[in-house]
Scaffold this active site. Sequence first.
Site, PDB file in Angstrom:
ATOM      1  N   CYS A   1      55.218  21.731 -31.932  1.00 51.76           N
ATOM      2  CA  CYS A   1      54.750  20.457 -31.611  1.00 51.76           C
ATOM      3  C   CYS A   1      53.044  20.806 -31.870  1.00 51.76           C
ATOM      4  CB  CYS A   1      54.855  20.477 -30.051  1.00 51.76           C
ATOM      5  SG  CYS A   1      54.245  19.062 -29.253  1.00 51.76           S
TER       6      CYS A   1
ATOM      7  N   CYS B   1      61.550  13.967 -24.822  1.00 49.82           N
ATOM      8  CA  CYS B   1      60.037  13.914 -24.940  1.00 49.82           C
ATOM      9  C   CYS B   1      59.444  12.665 -24.939  1.00 49.82           C
ATOM     10  CB  CYS B   1      59.690  14.687 -26.288  1.00 49.82           C
ATOM     11  SG  CYS B   1      57.855  14.492 -26.690  1.00 49.82           S
TER      12      CYS B   1
ATOM     13  N   LYS C   1      40.943  31.489 -18.294  1.00 54.20           N
ATOM     14  CA  LYS C   1      42.129  31.800 -19.014  1.00 54.20           C
ATOM     15  C   LYS C   1      41.876  33.436 -19.462  1.00 54.20           C
ATOM     16  CE  LYS C   1      42.264  31.500 -23.143  1.00 54.20           C
ATOM     17  NZ  LYS C   1      42.205  31.036 -24.653  1.00 54.20           N
TER      18      LYS C   1
END
Length: 475
Positions: free
Chosen positions: A393, A411, A309
Amino acid sequence: MLRQTRNTMSVIKKEVETGKVSKYFGSSAARRTRSSRASVVKTEDDEEDINQPDIPSLSNTKRTSDRLQRYKHKDDSISVKTSVKKEEFEASIPSSSPPLSLSLSSDLNQQTAANKKRRLTKVKVEIEQNDAIPAQPEEAAAGSRSGGRAARPEDPSHVGSLPVPKNFWPMYEEIKLMRSLVVSPVDTVGCAVIPTRICGQTEGKLFRFQLLISLMLSSQTKDEVNFTAMQTLDGHCKTAMGFTQDGLCLAAMLAIDEPTLDTLIFKVGFHRRKASYIKKTCSILNEKFNGDIPDNITDIVALPGIGQKMGNLILQCGWNITTGIGVDVHMYRMSTMWGWCGGKSGSGSKSSGSGKSKNSTPETVRVELESWLPRDMWNEINPVLVGFGQMVCLPRGSRCDLCTLAYKKLCPAVDRKLVNRAVKQRQLEAVKEKGRAADETVSPVDSPVAKSKKAATSRGDLSQLEAYITANYTW
């Protein structure tokens, strides 16, 4: 017919018993005559020269000679996959047939040895050709020695191998709309923004180095805490160490001792391990890469404390090279929750947001995202989803009451109770605005709207998003 055959067999049996005919249907006298002639010939040969080997009969000799002649002429038709000279290859094969004085066994042994030698020669040459290693192109070797920008490698086989999940585009458009109304910590104090806020640069060697340090400190740490640690480290380099111009730079990190570095970054998670990684990484950059950050993912992930990452984000923000998607904890959590990745049957296979595959990891999610997400979106998806995960979220206390995905039923993991309470409260407020009496059973202090305004001050302001939902949905 059967009776005649039986009579014939009985006659033959009687003649065999009396000795007139042998059981091989040949006369016994004729057999004795042939064997005596053979013994006489052999005796005469032995008397003439006892050391002379047995000479085959003329018919056997002729057949052996013909076979050797065919073997001799067969050599010209052999296909040899080699660069060996034809003269050298022909020299390894017998060029003439053996003399007739040799025995038949000797001839066969020479044929077998010649065939074996020919097969070994052919196999050896083919192996040498197939195992040849191609030389490295001069342009690529010169580029690697000079430290030039490496060309983008070919996409791995998993890129573009899966279809886009059906719920991705409707959900992603709503997420981008909500992100335009929210300012998250990744927008103000994220790893890509910290170097610009500290050194005032957007590119260059110093920018890339501070980007590397900020990413190394960001693991298991909030962006606000990471920014504070970077400011403390830069201030120490400028004031206490005398690097007034560059501040946090490679020379300063080489000069600082590890205990002092650990003390300066003690607020971040795993600070002792990170201090050790930073010292080792700085030494490698100084020795192998001329003090700069590598421009390829292979060398970057080989540095201590750098993962896939971080490597992808360093190339994207520092070198403007896109080799993959940077998947952090927010992207991993939401991608598996929404069924985009990490499903038990592959990408987008889940119909609900409950649970994920046991073998799912951020690395497997990265591979799945790269297998169906268009390449021109690999740069933007990280800040979009990370900011949405930081503000709306959340892993704990998610703000489903301020999410359009909940009201449009997109969702699969929505907190329906929280949404229903928010809907009821907004309905009551709409009635109050029209001049009707509000329901006194719902206290403004305990209402979801009041809680949302109080929670919005923790990491950012959600008032614009709340105003958009109130104005665009009928209550």
